[in-house]
Write a protein that holds these residues in place. Structure first.
Motif, PDB file in Angstrom:
ATOM      1  N   ALA A 342     -10.703  51.892  19.132  1.00  0.00           N
ATOM      2  CA  ALA A 342      -9.478  51.655  18.387  1.00  0.00           C
ATOM      3  C   ALA A 342      -8.332  52.743  18.854  1.00  0.00           C
ATOM      4  O   ALA A 342      -7.254  52.237  19.098  1.00  0.00           O
ATOM      5  CB  ALA A 342      -9.483  52.024  16.758  1.00  0.00           C
ATOM      6  N   ILE A 343      -8.636  54.090  19.198  1.00  0.00           N
ATOM      7  CA  ILE A 343      -7.622  54.852  19.549  1.00  0.00           C
ATOM      8  C   ILE A 343      -7.136  54.692  20.949  1.00  0.00           C
ATOM      9  O   ILE A 343      -6.232  55.483  21.510  1.00  0.00           O
ATOM     10  CB  ILE A 343      -7.923  56.536  19.100  1.00  0.00           C
ATOM     11  N   ARG A 344      -8.023  54.011  21.745  1.00  0.00           N
ATOM     12  CA  ARG A 344      -7.575  53.667  22.806  1.00  0.00           C
ATOM     13  C   ARG A 344      -7.087  52.214  23.365  1.00  0.00           C
ATOM     14  O   ARG A 344      -6.623  51.811  24.239  1.00  0.00           O
ATOM     15  CB  ARG A 344      -8.746  53.908  24.053  1.00  0.00           C
ATOM     16  N   SER A 345      -7.076  51.577  22.056  1.00  0.00           N
ATOM     17  CA  SER A 345      -6.485  50.069  22.006  1.00  0.00           C
ATOM     18  C   SER A 345      -4.923  49.684  22.478  1.00  0.00           C
ATOM     19  O   SER A 345      -4.335  50.793  22.528  1.00  0.00           O
ATOM     20  CB  SER A 345      -6.723  49.519  20.757  1.00  0.00           C
ATOM     21  N   PRO A 346      -4.698  48.747  23.051  1.00  0.00           N
ATOM     22  CA  PRO A 346      -3.318  48.465  23.311  1.00  0.00           C
ATOM     23  C   PRO A 346      -2.321  48.726  22.136  1.00  0.00           C
ATOM     24  O   PRO A 346      -1.090  49.417  22.327  1.00  0.00           O
ATOM     25  CB  PRO A 346      -3.267  47.191  23.783  1.00  0.00           C
ATOM     26  N   GLU A 347      -2.711  48.253  21.014  1.00  0.00           N
ATOM     27  CA  GLU A 347      -1.769  48.544  19.661  1.00  0.00           C
ATOM     28  C   GLU A 347      -1.998  49.973  19.525  1.00  0.00           C
ATOM     29  O   GLU A 347      -0.630  50.604  19.040  1.00  0.00           O
ATOM     30  CB  GLU A 347      -2.638  47.810  18.550  1.00  0.00           C
ATOM     31  N   ALA A 348      -2.994  50.717  19.606  1.00  0.00           N
ATOM     32  CA  ALA A 348      -2.618  52.109  19.322  1.00  0.00           C
ATOM     33  C   ALA A 348      -1.896  52.984  20.359  1.00  0.00           C
ATOM     34  O   ALA A 348      -0.932  53.838  20.041  1.00  0.00           O
ATOM     35  CB  ALA A 348      -3.853  53.044  19.300  1.00  0.00           C
ATOM     36  N   LYS A 349      -1.823  52.540  21.710  1.00  0.00           N
ATOM     37  CA  LYS A 349      -0.945  53.051  23.011  1.00  0.00           C
ATOM     38  C   LYS A 349       0.417  52.616  22.663  1.00  0.00           C
ATOM     39  O   LYS A 349       1.163  53.407  22.863  1.00  0.00           O
ATOM     40  CB  LYS A 349      -1.539  52.592  24.055  1.00  0.00           C
ATOM     41  N   GLU A 350       0.583  51.435  22.202  1.00  0.00           N
ATOM     42  CA  GLU A 350       1.978  50.937  22.032  1.00  0.00           C
ATOM     43  C   GLU A 350       2.678  51.590  20.796  1.00  0.00           C
ATOM     44  O   GLU A 350       3.825  52.195  20.817  1.00  0.00           O
ATOM     45  CB  GLU A 350       1.794  49.411  21.372  1.00  0.00           C
ATOM     46  N   ARG A 351       1.744  52.174  19.737  1.00  0.00           N
ATOM     47  CA  ARG A 351       2.536  53.049  18.696  1.00  0.00           C
ATOM     48  C   ARG A 351       2.445  54.496  18.971  1.00  0.00           C
ATOM     49  O   ARG A 351       2.865  55.305  18.086  1.00  0.00           O
ATOM     50  CB  ARG A 351       1.754  52.652  17.365  1.00  0.00           C
TER      51      ARG A 351
END
Length: 430
Positions: A342-351
């Motif tokens: 989760a913390i390496r996901s595209p969504e987390a990186k985007e935010r």
């Protein structure tokens, strides 16, 4: 121990230097420990409030010792998570001089927060009634397990106890076994949110009326709230919620399915989403319009057969195929991830949820940013959680005008902790 992660997470991007902070000028004297109180004050700190964390010399907040520990920090990841943007002052509250010092700090504060066992602040002479004599406009927040008065005020409480006694655990898990607790301290976190909201409301009221007030937030009260609408459903129906695992008792199809390469969750919260799922994602327009699946109750009655149809279809293609189609069709879905994923996901990186922030001894530490995004008063730049008593001398000299000789005498006598976290006469807090 974190060096191998340096390439994975970016450095924190600083806020505009000239931007104001929402709570700039608000000072909080924080007697809280563990999670619910400290997380509440961290939320206020992110908004720009000055947090003076009162800790026992040498030992500090017990949460400091929760693992995993970092050898250069002298505390663990949980403490780092909930104590950024604070200044630590190590004072022995068992000494008369120590109590006099905190009274001087309270006189210059806007907010006091504590989560000691019931009766401790009264014994110390730091309860609301006596604090309001020191600072008449003080906002005073007590966080407790079951409230500060009544038949259960003496009870201690921790997150998992609140989970089981509120009915929360009875709602979660599978029907063929006992309910399960949430591993995340959801009751502590939600209590922290309630406490910070209550403090903000009291500060707003003080702006209008000029009066401070006492606030009480209990872990148990919040835990009952966290059962959602289940209490009202019980009062309407006379029955309790059943455990449905990963499926929903209210909507269908909602649950976990397996693509060719992994599991994902879909949530068809209404009839239109179901129709889009069947017609646009699975190319089954016949089922989208079938009378047998026309409404939510119809689909719930036929959940097993519907899940079998969906399971067979989803297993034919990888997640990337289904995700793309469901995104276009407007079907809420998400891959089942680990915390690390989760913390390496595209969504987390985007935010930019996880970043690296400086640390005076470790070089840098990871930080999970606040979810609050202000347009005009951006949250404060994160400063890593302090060592025990790191700011004792700084705070007392700045706010109270103590000179070096007085500070040295108080440290030597054990009233104050040393700035390196040691103390000659370490004594436990109440």
């Amino acid at each position: 121990m974190l060096d191998q992660l340096e390439a994975e997470f970016p450095e924190h991007l600083p806020r505009p230097s000239n931007a104001p902070k929402a709570l700039e000028g608000i000072r909080v004297v924080d007697f809280s420990h563990f999670i619910a109180g400290p997380l509440a004050t961290m939320i206020l700190a992110d908004m720009g409030a000055e947090i003076i964390k009162i800790e026992a010399p040498g030992r500090g907040d017990d949460l400091r010792r929760y693992p995993p520990m970092h050898p250069d920090l002298k505390h663990g990841a949980p403490f780092l998570w909930t104590n950024r943007n604070k200044r630590s002052v190590a004072i022995n509250l068992k000494s008369p001089e120590g109590l006099e010092i905190v009274r001087e700090l309270i006189a210059k504060a806007d907010v006091v927060i504590e989560n000691f066992s019931t009766g401790v602040m009264e014994r110390l002479g730091l309860d609301y009634e006596r604090c309001r004599k020191i600072a008449p406009e003080i906002v005073y927040c007590s966080v407790s397990a079951y409230g500060r008065d009544g038949a259960f005020a003496d009870r201690l409480g921790f997150d998992p106890i609140a989970q089981v006694e509120s009915g929360f655990v009875s709602m979660n898990g599978y029907s063929d076994r006992e309910g399960v607790r949430a591993l995340s301290p959801v009751m502590d976190i939600s209590t922290a949110m309630m406490a910070s909201n209550a403090i903000l409301g009291a500060l707003m009221a003080r702006e209008r009326t000029g009066q401070g007030q006492g606030i009480e937030v209990s872990l148990f009260d919040t835990a009952v709230l966290m059962t959602g609408y289940a209490p009202l459903q019980h009062l309407f129906s006379g029955t309790g919620p059943e455990r449905h695992g990963n499926t929903s008792p209210d909507t269908c199809p909602s649950g976990v399915f397996k693509a060719k390469d992994g599991a994902f969750y879909i949530n068809c919260g209404n009839d239109k989403i179901f129709q889009r799922l069947m017609s646009q994602v699975l190319d089954r327009a016949d089922l989208a319009s079938a009378p047998a699946y026309a409404t939510g109750p119809d689909r719930i009655r036929r959940r097993d057969e519907l899940f079998a149809i969906l399971g067979e279809a989803f297993a034919r293609e990888p997640w990337s195929h289904w995700q793309a189609r469901m995104r276009v069709a407007g079907v809420p879905c998400g891959r089942v991830r680990t915390v690390g994923e989760a913390i390496r996901s595209p969504e987390a990186k985007e935010r930019a949820i996880v970043t690296r922030i400086p640390h005076p001894t470790a070089g840098w530490v990871p930080n999970v940013r606040s979810p609050i995004r202000y347009s005009h008063t951006p949250v404060a730049d994160p400063v890593a959680a302090p060592a025990v008593g790191q700011h004792t001398e700084q705070v007392l000299s700045e706010l109270l005008g103590y000179d070096r000789e007085r500070l040295a005498r108080l440290v030597e006598s054990g009233v104050l902790g040393r700035s390196d976290g040691r103390t000659e006469h370490a004594q436990g807090q109440p």
